[in-house]
Motif scaffolding. Structure first.
Motif, mmCIF file in Angstrom:
data_model
loop_
_atom_site.group_PDB
_atom_site.id
_atom_site.type_symbol
_atom_site.label_atom_id
_atom_site.label_comp_id
_atom_site.label_asym_id
_atom_site.label_seq_id
_atom_site.Cartn_x
_atom_site.Cartn_y
_atom_site.Cartn_z
ATOM 1 N N VAL A 95 21.719 20.059 7.345
ATOM 2 C CA VAL A 95 20.836 19.021 7.360
ATOM 3 C C VAL A 95 20.079 18.570 7.457
ATOM 4 C CG1 VAL A 95 20.082 17.828 10.050
ATOM 5 C CG2 VAL A 95 22.059 20.286 10.036
ATOM 6 N N VAL A 96 20.082 17.733 7.745
ATOM 7 C CA VAL A 96 18.104 16.932 7.155
ATOM 8 C C VAL A 96 17.961 15.710 8.373
ATOM 9 C CG1 VAL A 96 16.590 14.962 5.895
ATOM 10 C CG2 VAL A 96 18.466 16.445 4.477
ATOM 11 N N HIS A 97 16.767 16.467 9.369
ATOM 12 C CA HIS A 97 16.837 15.754 10.978
ATOM 13 C C HIS A 97 16.007 14.984 10.335
ATOM 14 C CE1 HIS A 97 17.128 15.507 14.962
ATOM 15 N NE2 HIS A 97 15.819 16.124 14.907
ATOM 16 N N VAL A 128 25.974 26.442 10.667
ATOM 17 C CA VAL A 128 24.552 26.158 9.883
ATOM 18 C C VAL A 128 24.220 27.049 9.048
ATOM 19 C CG1 VAL A 128 23.213 23.948 9.257
ATOM 20 C CG2 VAL A 128 25.350 23.842 11.047
ATOM 21 N N ARG A 129 23.335 26.738 7.944
ATOM 22 C CA ARG A 129 22.442 27.665 8.011
ATOM 23 C C ARG A 129 21.474 27.282 6.909
ATOM 24 N NH1 ARG A 129 23.256 31.470 9.850
ATOM 25 N NH2 ARG A 129 21.732 32.965 8.831
ATOM 26 N N ARG A 130 20.628 26.083 6.812
ATOM 27 C CA ARG A 130 19.629 25.257 6.089
ATOM 28 C C ARG A 130 19.630 23.987 7.054
ATOM 29 N NH1 ARG A 130 18.040 26.150 0.165
ATOM 30 N NH2 ARG A 130 18.317 27.567 0.846
ATOM 31 N N ILE A 131 18.080 23.539 7.766
ATOM 32 C CA ILE A 131 18.038 22.695 8.228
ATOM 33 C C ILE A 131 16.684 22.004 7.806
ATOM 34 C CG2 ILE A 131 17.353 21.180 10.012
ATOM 35 C CD1 ILE A 131 19.063 23.338 11.749
ATOM 36 N N VAL A 132 16.239 20.884 7.449
ATOM 37 C CA VAL A 132 14.824 20.006 6.468
ATOM 38 C C VAL A 132 15.090 19.316 7.845
ATOM 39 C CG1 VAL A 132 13.851 18.318 5.035
ATOM 40 C CG2 VAL A 132 15.563 20.468 4.555
ATOM 41 N N PHE A 133 13.596 19.428 8.484
ATOM 42 C CA PHE A 133 13.527 19.021 9.172
ATOM 43 C C PHE A 133 12.370 18.240 9.198
ATOM 44 C CE2 PHE A 133 10.060 19.802 13.027
ATOM 45 C CZ PHE A 133 10.389 18.788 14.119
ATOM 46 N N ALA A 134 12.278 16.771 9.777
ATOM 47 C CA ALA A 134 11.328 16.079 9.772
ATOM 48 C C ALA A 134 10.324 15.880 10.873
ATOM 49 C CB ALA A 134 11.682 14.592 9.542
ATOM 50 N N SER A 135 9.119 17.465 10.274
ATOM 51 C CA SER A 135 8.355 17.438 11.592
ATOM 52 C C SER A 135 6.952 16.160 10.321
ATOM 53 C CB SER A 135 7.378 19.043 10.865
ATOM 54 O OG SER A 135 6.183 18.830 11.431
ATOM 55 N N SER A 136 5.211 16.099 10.870
ATOM 56 C CA SER A 136 5.046 15.647 10.629
ATOM 57 C C SER A 136 3.428 15.717 11.039
ATOM 58 C CB SER A 136 4.571 13.795 11.666
ATOM 59 O OG SER A 136 3.529 13.379 12.350
ATOM 60 N N PHE A 160 15.071 30.738 13.056
ATOM 61 C CA PHE A 160 15.052 31.773 11.610
ATOM 62 C C PHE A 160 15.038 32.762 11.684
ATOM 63 C CE2 PHE A 160 13.010 33.710 8.129
ATOM 64 C CZ PHE A 160 14.045 33.516 7.607
ATOM 65 N N ASP A 161 14.156 33.244 13.178
ATOM 66 C CA ASP A 161 13.996 34.975 12.871
ATOM 67 C C ASP A 161 14.853 35.513 13.605
ATOM 68 O OD1 ASP A 161 11.270 34.649 12.128
ATOM 69 O OD2 ASP A 161 10.205 34.896 13.884
ATOM 70 N N ARG A 162 15.521 34.509 14.454
ATOM 71 C CA ARG A 162 16.337 35.528 15.506
ATOM 72 C C ARG A 162 17.843 35.286 14.625
ATOM 73 N NH1 ARG A 162 19.857 37.163 17.604
ATOM 74 N NH2 ARG A 162 20.225 37.729 20.069
ATOM 75 N N TYR A 163 18.084 33.997 14.047
ATOM 76 C CA TYR A 163 19.618 33.550 13.581
ATOM 77 C C TYR A 163 20.076 33.606 12.337
ATOM 78 C CZ TYR A 163 20.261 33.151 18.848
ATOM 79 O OH TYR A 163 20.094 33.065 20.203
ATOM 80 N N GLY A 164 18.456 33.281 11.865
ATOM 81 C CA GLY A 164 18.628 33.457 9.931
ATOM 82 C C GLY A 164 18.913 31.962 9.681
ATOM 83 N N ILE A 165 18.543 30.427 10.838
ATOM 84 C CA ILE A 165 18.734 29.764 10.423
ATOM 85 C C ILE A 165 17.901 29.041 9.477
ATOM 86 C CG2 ILE A 165 19.300 27.130 10.785
ATOM 87 C CD1 ILE A 165 20.553 28.557 13.665
ATOM 88 N N GLU A 166 17.812 29.108 8.219
ATOM 89 C CA GLU A 166 15.918 28.183 7.498
ATOM 90 C C GLU A 166 15.880 26.846 7.095
ATOM 91 O OE1 GLU A 166 18.383 29.104 3.400
ATOM 92 O OE2 GLU A 166 16.773 30.777 3.206
#
Ligand code: 15L
Length: 280
Positions: A79-81, A114-122, A162-168
């Motif tokens: 995901v690219v969020h 789903v194993r990887r997310i790119v999160f648009a922070s700011s 990530f810590d709990r479920y390993g989603i990067e």
């Protein structure tokens, strides 16, 4: 070695990528560019997404709608969020789209594997640092408003998943991604569209992301953000705000150092508000 965007062998190809906020400013930039990296690009937004091109799936959804977000993540590889409110404003819409919405996204990611997310922070997560400071992603957050607070929440939430479920997750503290820098502040915060694409692709294709925070900026001469700790992502910016310096300084010849928007990294965001309850 910089990521060669046009080398088809550089990285992974995805089956299905999800891009949220696809109708927004940066969503429109990334929409055609991400298509090259996947078989199917699923696009979501509350705003009009236009017509689907070949290989695109349009899925209008509000992030505050948990069931709709759950359906969005079904069958997705990464995901690219970008979705949510992208500027400072009253709390309630930010609460719904950015805080409740990002919770829905991560819960759906967990349920659908789903194993990887790119999160648009700011950069507004740290907007109350001064422009005479150089900070790292490990420095304590100093949000400059509700918007920055919501992005700090997303960074913390993604760390927990990530810590709990390993989603990067790669959290991109995006600076100012516009065609050209609009003012002197953006000589430091500018992220070209090509570098934005490089950054997102680096985060999607890096072998190991874990939970990473990186400032989204081009290779500008004026630097407030030290990205050394994110070098494992392999993001190597190729552009710089420098060619725009002369014009930018001519257009804005004087700076009032009593103005908080000039003193703090968050610029004009630091003086927004107060907002009344019920605004927005
Ligand atoms: C942001 O986070 C906003 O989404 C964008 O519109 C710009 O204002 C940018 O920050 C900035 O700080 O220049």
């Amino acid at each position: 070695m910089a990521l060669d965007l046009h080398d088809p062998f550089t990285g992974l190809r995805f089956g299905r990528l999800l891009l949220t906020g696809a109708a927004g400013g940066l969503g429109r930039v990334l929409r055609p560019r991400l298509k090259a990296w996947c078989d199917t690009l699923r696009l979501s937004d509350v705003a009009d997404l236009g017509a689907a091109s070949e290989g695109e799936e349009l899925r209008p959804a509000a992030l505050e709608d948990g069931a709709a977000v759950d359906a969005l993540l079904d069958g997705v590889d990464a995901v690219v969020h970008l979705g949510g409110v992208s500027v400072e404003g009253p709390f309630e819409p930010i609460l719904q789209a950015n805080i409740v919405g990002v919770y829905h996204l991560y819960e759906a990611a967990r349920r659908h594997g789903v194993r990887r997310i790119v999160f648009a922070s700011s950069n507004h997560v740290t907007g109350f640092y001064r422009q005479d400071e150089v900070i790292t992603p490990q420095d304590p957050v100093r949000p400059d408003g509700y918007y920055g607070i919501s992005k700090a929440f997303g960074e913390n939430l993604s760390r927990f998943y990530f810590d709990r479920y390993g989603i990067e997750t790669a959290c991109l503290r995006i600076g100012s991604s516009f065609p050209v820098p609009k003012d002197r502040r953006m000589l430091a915060t500018w992220l070209s569209f090509d570098d934005l694409e490089r950054l997102v692709l680096a985060c999607l294709t890096a072998p190991v992301v874990g939970h990473s925070i990186v400032f989204g900026m081009s290779a500008n001469r004026t630097v407030w953000w030290d990205n050394t700790s994110a070098r494992h992502l392999g993001y190597v910016p190729q552009d710089s705000s420098e060619p725009f310096r002369a014009d930018t300084e001519t257009a804005q010849p004087r700076l009032d150092l009593r103005d908080p928007a000039v003193v703090y990294q968050g610029g004009g965001f630091v003086t927004k508000g107060p907002f009344e309850q019920g605004d927005g």
